[in-house]
Design an enzyme around this catalytic site. Sequence first.
Site, PDB file in Angstrom:
ATOM      1  N   GLY A  96      38.881  16.365  30.218  1.00 11.06           N
ATOM      2  CA  GLY A  96      38.819  17.450  30.646  1.00 11.06           C
ATOM      3  C   GLY A  96      39.689  18.008  31.550  1.00 11.06           C
ATOM      4  N   LYS A 464      46.003  25.923   7.435  1.00 16.34           N
ATOM      5  CA  LYS A 464      46.078  24.887   6.821  1.00 16.34           C
ATOM      6  C   LYS A 464      47.753  24.412   6.668  1.00 16.34           C
ATOM      7  CE  LYS A 464      43.406  23.603   7.312  1.00 16.34           C
ATOM      8  NZ  LYS A 464      42.087  23.226   7.792  1.00 16.34           N
TER       9      LYS A 464
END
Length: 583
Positions: A96, A464
Site C-alpha cells: 500500500g 496487449k
Amino acid sequence: MCGIIAYTGKRQAAGILYDGLTRLEYRGYDSAGIAVVNGLRLDYVKRAGRVSAVADARALSGTCGVGHTRWATHGGAEDRNAHPHVCGKFAVVHNGIIENYAVLKRELTDMGHSFSSDTDSETVSHLLSSFYRGDFLSAVRQTVEQLRGSFALCVLCSDFPETIVCVRQKSPLILGRAKDGMLAASDIPALGGCREICVLSDGQIACLTPADCKLFSFSLAPLPCKFTASDLKSCVAEKKGFAHFMRKEISQEGAAVVRTARAFDEAEARRLFGCVPYAEAFSRIFLVGCGTAYHSALTGARLLEETLRIPVAAELASEFCCRKPLLGRHALVLAVSQSGETADTLAAARLAKQKGARLAVLTNAGYSSLARLSDHCFLTEAGVEVGVAATKTYAAQLAFFYALCAFLRGEKAAYLRRFPAIHKKLSEGEEQIRLLAAEIVRARGVYFIGRGADYASALEGSLKLREVSYLPGAGYAAGELKHGSIALMDGDAVVVAVATGKALKEKMRTSVCEVRSRGAKVIAVTPFDDIPADHVLALPACPQKYYPLLTQVPLQLLAYHAALCRGLDPDRPRNLAKSVTVE
Ligand code: F6R
C-alpha cells in the site's frame, strides 16, 4: 504489485516463506526479502532482483517470519528499499502507500531516528519502535493511529518469537490455517495448502500464533474470528507444457468463456435489476475499470445500451473520481476488475457507494476487496491468471456481458457454447500470426484502428502489444485518424485494422486505403475478403455482436509472438504488476 506472505507454526518458516514468494512472483515486483525471529533476534535477507536473489534466506532459522515482494513506488529498486524494514525489535512488511509518510519521517527524524531507505514503509517500523513499551499489540494500535493511506502490514517483534501481528486497511490481507501453523498473505495463491481462510476487513488487526488467531478492531476491541473452508490446491500455477503462462491462458479461453456463461448468476441479476421491464431499474449505468477491464467495459456498455436502451457509459476508473459523475440511487455502477483489488477501480466503487448508487462488481476473485464492497457480485470463471497480461479474464468478462444481455432479453447466449471450437480454429492460424509478428517488430510504430464495436478491440489489441512487446503504438477510432494521427503514417508504420462491422465495412475500407496510400503496411483482422490490406488475419463468420470475442484471439497471439520475436518474457513485462493496488 507488492506481495506479502507470513508464517508462524511448527516448521521452519524460511522455506515456506520462500515458496510463498515464488507463488507471488506473477504479481510483478522488483525486489524481495524474508525475515524470521531466531530466538530473540531478527534475521533477515532482502535484495533487489528476483525472488531467487534471496534464495540464501532459506537457510534462516526460526519458525515465525514474514516475506515480501516489492514493486517500487517510493524509492528505486535497491537492496535498502526492499522489505522487511527492520528497526530495533520490529520487522515490517507493507503493501500500500503511507500517504503521510513524509510528515511522519520528519517527526521521527527530529526524535533522533535515522532512516536507511527511501520508502514510505520504513516509517512503520520506526513508529512501532518509538511506541513500544513491552506490549506488542498496543504498539501496533498506536502506530496504526498515525497512518493515513492504504496498508496491509505483517509485523514481527523479537520479544514475541511466535507472534505475527497483521493489519489491514484498504489493501488486501488473507489469513490461512494450515495443518502445522497459521499464514497470512496478500493473495490467495500464496496460501496454497491452507484448508481454511479468513479474509480480513479494513480496520482489523489479527494476532497470529502457531495454533490461534485473535481478531481486533483498530482500537483493540475483540472481534469474532471466522475461518471458512477453502480448497486452495487449484491455485498452484503450472505451465502444463506451454512455454509461457500467457500462451497457456490464451489456450484456456474457450473453457473460461463456457464456464463463465454457465455460471452466470441469474438470481443475482434478477436481484440487481429488480423489476420487469429491466430497463426501468436504473436511469443510467456506468461501467468502470482500468486497462483491459476498461476495454471489456467498453464492449459491455455497447451491448447493455443496445439491450436496455438507457444511457450506459464505460469509464476509466482512474478518471471517474476526477469529475462529478451523475450518481444517486437511480444509477448503477458496475465495476469490472479481474483481480478485484485495483486501487483506482476500488476508489470509483467507493465513490459510487458514497453517492448512493447501486454497486455491482464483475471480478475473477470472489474473495477480493471489490467483491466484498459490492451490493451485487458476479464472477468470471476464468481460473487463476498468472500471466501479467490479461487474456482469458478478458474473454471471460466479454462472456459475462453476452450472458447478462441475453438474460435481460429473456434469451440464452447459446453461441458461447460454440466458442471453444471457434477458438481452436482461430488458433490454427498461429503460424501466420508468428510470421506477421516477426514483421511488425521492425516497425517504428504499430497502430490499431477500428470503428463501432471494433474500436474497443483495437484499443485492447494495442494495449496487449505494447505491454508485452514494448513496441510503440496506440489504438485509434478509425474515423479519428484523419483528425491528427494520420500524420504518423509512413513506410515505417504498421496498421492493424479491425474490421468486423458489416455496416461499417466501406468506411473501414476507406481508412485502410488512406493509411496504405501513405506507405503504412496494413494487417486486417476481418471476416471479409475485400478489405484492401497487405495481410489478412481471417475471422470466421459469426453473429455480428460476438466479433469482439473472436477478434481478441489473433490480437493476443500477435502480441505474444511479437514479445517472443523481441526476446522478451511475455509473462513478466517490465514495470507492470498483475494487481495494481496503488492509485
Ligand atoms: C492488461 C492488464 C491491465 C489490467 C488493469 C486492471 O493486460 O492486465 O491493464 O487489465 O490493470 O486490472 P484488474 O482487471 O485486475 O482491475
